[in-house]
Motif scaffolding. Structure first.
Motif, mmCIF file in Angstrom:
data_model
loop_
_atom_site.group_PDB
_atom_site.id
_atom_site.type_symbol
_atom_site.label_atom_id
_atom_site.label_comp_id
_atom_site.label_asym_id
_atom_site.label_seq_id
_atom_site.Cartn_x
_atom_site.Cartn_y
_atom_site.Cartn_z
ATOM 1 N N ALA A 175 55.388 -2.571 29.619
ATOM 2 C CA ALA A 175 55.147 -1.371 30.424
ATOM 3 C C ALA A 175 54.088 -1.671 31.486
ATOM 4 O O ALA A 175 53.132 -2.413 31.228
ATOM 5 C CB ALA A 175 54.695 -0.231 29.529
ATOM 6 N N PRO A 176 54.228 -1.119 32.686
ATOM 7 C CA PRO A 176 53.337 -1.483 33.791
ATOM 8 C C PRO A 176 51.852 -1.401 33.472
ATOM 9 O O PRO A 176 51.076 -2.264 33.891
ATOM 10 C CB PRO A 176 53.738 -0.494 34.892
ATOM 11 C CG PRO A 176 55.166 -0.185 34.609
ATOM 12 C CD PRO A 176 55.295 -0.188 33.109
ATOM 13 N N ALA A 177 51.444 -0.387 32.717
ATOM 14 C CA ALA A 177 50.015 -0.204 32.464
ATOM 15 C C ALA A 177 49.412 -1.369 31.693
ATOM 16 O O ALA A 177 48.246 -1.726 31.892
ATOM 17 C CB ALA A 177 49.784 1.100 31.698
ATOM 18 N N ILE A 178 50.197 -1.967 30.794
ATOM 19 C CA ILE A 178 49.716 -3.089 29.991
ATOM 20 C C ILE A 178 50.172 -4.425 30.565
ATOM 21 O O ILE A 178 49.453 -5.427 30.475
ATOM 22 C CB ILE A 178 50.192 -2.944 28.534
ATOM 23 C CG1 ILE A 178 49.483 -1.754 27.878
ATOM 24 C CG2 ILE A 178 49.940 -4.213 27.721
ATOM 25 C CD1 ILE A 178 47.968 -1.887 27.779
ATOM 26 N N ALA A 179 51.336 -4.465 31.180
ATOM 27 C CA ALA A 179 51.848 -5.727 31.726
ATOM 28 C C ALA A 179 50.860 -6.360 32.702
ATOM 29 O O ALA A 179 50.740 -7.591 32.768
ATOM 30 C CB ALA A 179 53.190 -5.492 32.418
ATOM 31 N N ALA A 180 50.134 -5.534 33.432
ATOM 32 C CA ALA A 180 49.168 -6.048 34.401
ATOM 33 C C ALA A 180 47.976 -6.736 33.749
ATOM 34 O O ALA A 180 47.220 -7.437 34.427
ATOM 35 C CB ALA A 180 48.672 -4.905 35.291
ATOM 36 N N ARG A 181 47.815 -6.560 32.449
ATOM 37 C CA ARG A 181 46.658 -7.101 31.747
ATOM 38 C C ARG A 181 46.863 -8.555 31.301
ATOM 39 O O ARG A 181 45.900 -9.309 31.156
ATOM 40 C CB ARG A 181 46.385 -6.224 30.520
ATOM 41 C CG ARG A 181 45.055 -6.422 29.835
ATOM 42 C CD ARG A 181 43.964 -5.620 30.498
ATOM 43 N NE ARG A 181 43.313 -6.373 31.558
ATOM 44 C CZ ARG A 181 42.373 -5.878 32.359
ATOM 45 N NH1 ARG A 181 42.002 -4.617 32.238
ATOM 46 N NH2 ARG A 181 41.810 -6.620 33.284
ATOM 47 N N TRP A 182 48.132 -8.956 31.068
ATOM 48 C CA TRP A 182 48.394 -10.309 30.574
ATOM 49 C C TRP A 182 48.075 -11.333 31.668
ATOM 50 O O TRP A 182 48.560 -11.236 32.790
ATOM 51 C CB TRP A 182 49.848 -10.456 30.125
ATOM 52 C CG TRP A 182 50.238 -9.410 29.114
ATOM 53 C CD1 TRP A 182 51.167 -8.432 29.271
ATOM 54 C CD2 TRP A 182 49.681 -9.227 27.810
ATOM 55 N NE1 TRP A 182 51.235 -7.636 28.150
ATOM 56 C CE2 TRP A 182 50.338 -8.103 27.221
ATOM 57 C CE3 TRP A 182 48.711 -9.891 27.062
ATOM 58 C CZ2 TRP A 182 50.036 -7.643 25.950
ATOM 59 C CZ3 TRP A 182 48.408 -9.426 25.785
ATOM 60 C CH2 TRP A 182 49.068 -8.325 25.244
ATOM 61 N N ALA A 185 41.773 5.605 24.185
ATOM 62 C CA ALA A 185 42.761 5.044 25.109
ATOM 63 C C ALA A 185 44.091 4.846 24.387
ATOM 64 O O ALA A 185 44.146 4.721 23.160
ATOM 65 C CB ALA A 185 42.272 3.714 25.663
ATOM 66 N N THR A 186 45.158 4.829 25.146
ATOM 67 C CA THR A 186 46.480 4.535 24.614
ATOM 68 C C THR A 186 47.073 3.390 25.407
ATOM 69 O O THR A 186 46.577 3.020 26.480
ATOM 70 C CB THR A 186 47.411 5.755 24.712
ATOM 71 O OG1 THR A 186 47.672 6.026 26.102
ATOM 72 C CG2 THR A 186 46.791 6.977 24.048
ATOM 73 N N LEU A 187 48.162 2.822 24.882
ATOM 74 C CA LEU A 187 48.836 1.760 25.621
ATOM 75 C C LEU A 187 49.509 2.306 26.868
ATOM 76 O O LEU A 187 49.653 1.596 27.870
ATOM 77 C CB LEU A 187 49.852 1.062 24.722
ATOM 78 C CG LEU A 187 49.274 0.333 23.503
ATOM 79 C CD1 LEU A 187 50.389 -0.267 22.661
ATOM 80 C CD2 LEU A 187 48.282 -0.750 23.928
ATOM 81 N N ALA A 188 49.911 3.573 26.833
ATOM 82 C CA ALA A 188 50.531 4.190 28.009
ATOM 83 C C ALA A 188 49.492 4.538 29.071
ATOM 84 O O ALA A 188 49.771 4.467 30.279
ATOM 85 C CB ALA A 188 51.300 5.441 27.597
ATOM 86 N N VAL A 189 48.308 4.938 28.599
ATOM 87 C CA VAL A 189 47.221 5.294 29.523
ATOM 88 C C VAL A 189 45.969 4.536 29.089
ATOM 89 O O VAL A 189 45.077 5.090 28.429
ATOM 90 C CB VAL A 189 46.963 6.814 29.520
ATOM 91 C CG1 VAL A 189 45.917 7.183 30.581
ATOM 92 C CG2 VAL A 189 48.247 7.583 29.755
ATOM 93 N N PRO A 190 45.892 3.266 29.405
ATOM 94 C CA PRO A 190 44.742 2.477 28.965
ATOM 95 C C PRO A 190 43.482 2.797 29.772
ATOM 96 O O PRO A 190 43.533 2.990 30.979
ATOM 97 C CB PRO A 190 45.194 1.031 29.213
ATOM 98 C CG PRO A 190 46.202 1.129 30.310
ATOM 99 C CD PRO A 190 46.890 2.449 30.120
#
Length: 295
Positions: free
Chosen positions: A254-261, A91-96
């Protein structure tokens, strides 16, 4: 937690003026400590320490985080998620992508230092601007546990998680050499049980400060529904791979990770040391933020 010591301090200025905040000591276990200047303090204590260890605001944020985390986990337990919150290999931070849960039992994973435990004895000894020394930290691991305190909300939080049937697992960069002392400290504070190799994962020669392999081992056994820490590396080693401060910040937003916090990943404040405390003036403040008051 990455043991890169940066004692954050503030210079007190006259009323109605600004406050200059700057790191005043930098060292790491793998580098030669840099020469230090006397730390700027407020009332004799670095401002970051005042905030983290002494302020009501810091306690309020900790209590808020633990309440949010336990509420989130309660919803996840009822819903039985398909995926955990641990990033899958590749996985990447851009495509988790995340490890699958299947029918595995639930767990929540936490860093230890400045996440469930506040190291008052070690940091009080560093108030004068002493640089980080690996030998000194290891001595504290062995003998300083009685000076530690639980983070506000942590004891109630871990008890609430266990009452839901969620295993509480600690993933720390404390040394395996001092596993027994770390276990005793965690359990003395009412946060245990913490069993090395089972519910307590520690750093060793193979992993060092990297936590992804430990997280993968935990996710192989459990459906991890929440993680808590005070450094981005407590969630993924990807945050610490050669990124500039600006790139690191952008990755968290970034949206992909921001939703995780706040939805599986929960962060506690730590303005005293760690990977967050870096960046030159032009890295912290972009060029278009410059402002000069009119004469």
């Amino acid at each position: 937690m990455i043991r890169i010591r940066l004692l954050l301090a503030a210079t007190a200025l006259p009323a109605l003026s600004g406050c200059v905040v700057a790191p005043v000591s930098v060292s790491s276990p793998t580098s030669t400590p840099r020469a230090l200047t006397a730390p700027a303090t407020v009332d004799g204590v670095p401002a970051g320490m005042q905030y983290l260890y002494g302020s009501g605001e810091s306690a309020a944020i900790s209590l808020q985080m633990w309440r949010g985390l336990t509420d989130y986990v309660a919803r996840q337990v009822r819903a039985r998620p398909r995926d955990s919150v641990v990033l899958a290999p590749g996985a990447t931070l851009a495509v988790p992508r995340y490890q699958a849960c299947g029918a595995k039992p639930f767990a929540a994973v936490f860093d230890v230092d400045e996440t469930v435990v506040l190291n008052l004895g070690f940091e009080r000894d560093a108030v004068g601007g002493r640089p980080y020394e690996e030998a000194r930290w290891k001595a504290y691991e062995r003998t300083g546990g009685t000076t530690a305190r639980a983070v506000p909300g942590a004891v109630a939080g871990v008890r609430a998680l266990r009452a839901m049937g969620v295993a509480v697992i600690f993933n720390t960069n404390r040394s395996t050499d001092n596993a027994a002392a770390t276990q005793a400290m965690i359990e003395r504070l009412g946060l245990g049980p913490a069993v090395p190799g089972d519910t307590l994962y520690l750093a060793d020669a193979a992993t060092g400060s990297r936590k992804d392999s430990r997280r993968a081992a935990i996710a192989a056994r459990y459906c991890v529904v929440a993680m808590g820490g005070d450094q981005l590396g407590d969630f993924s080693d990807l945050f610490n791979r050669g990124q500039t401060p600006a790139e690191r910040r952008a990755a968290t937003e970034a949206p992909a990770i921001a939703a995780r916090w706040g939805a599986g990943w929960f962060v506690l404040p730590n303005p005293v040391y760690g990977s967050a405390l870096k960046g030159r003036l032009d890295e912290v403040f972009p060029a278009d933020s410059a402002w000069t008051p009119e004469p």
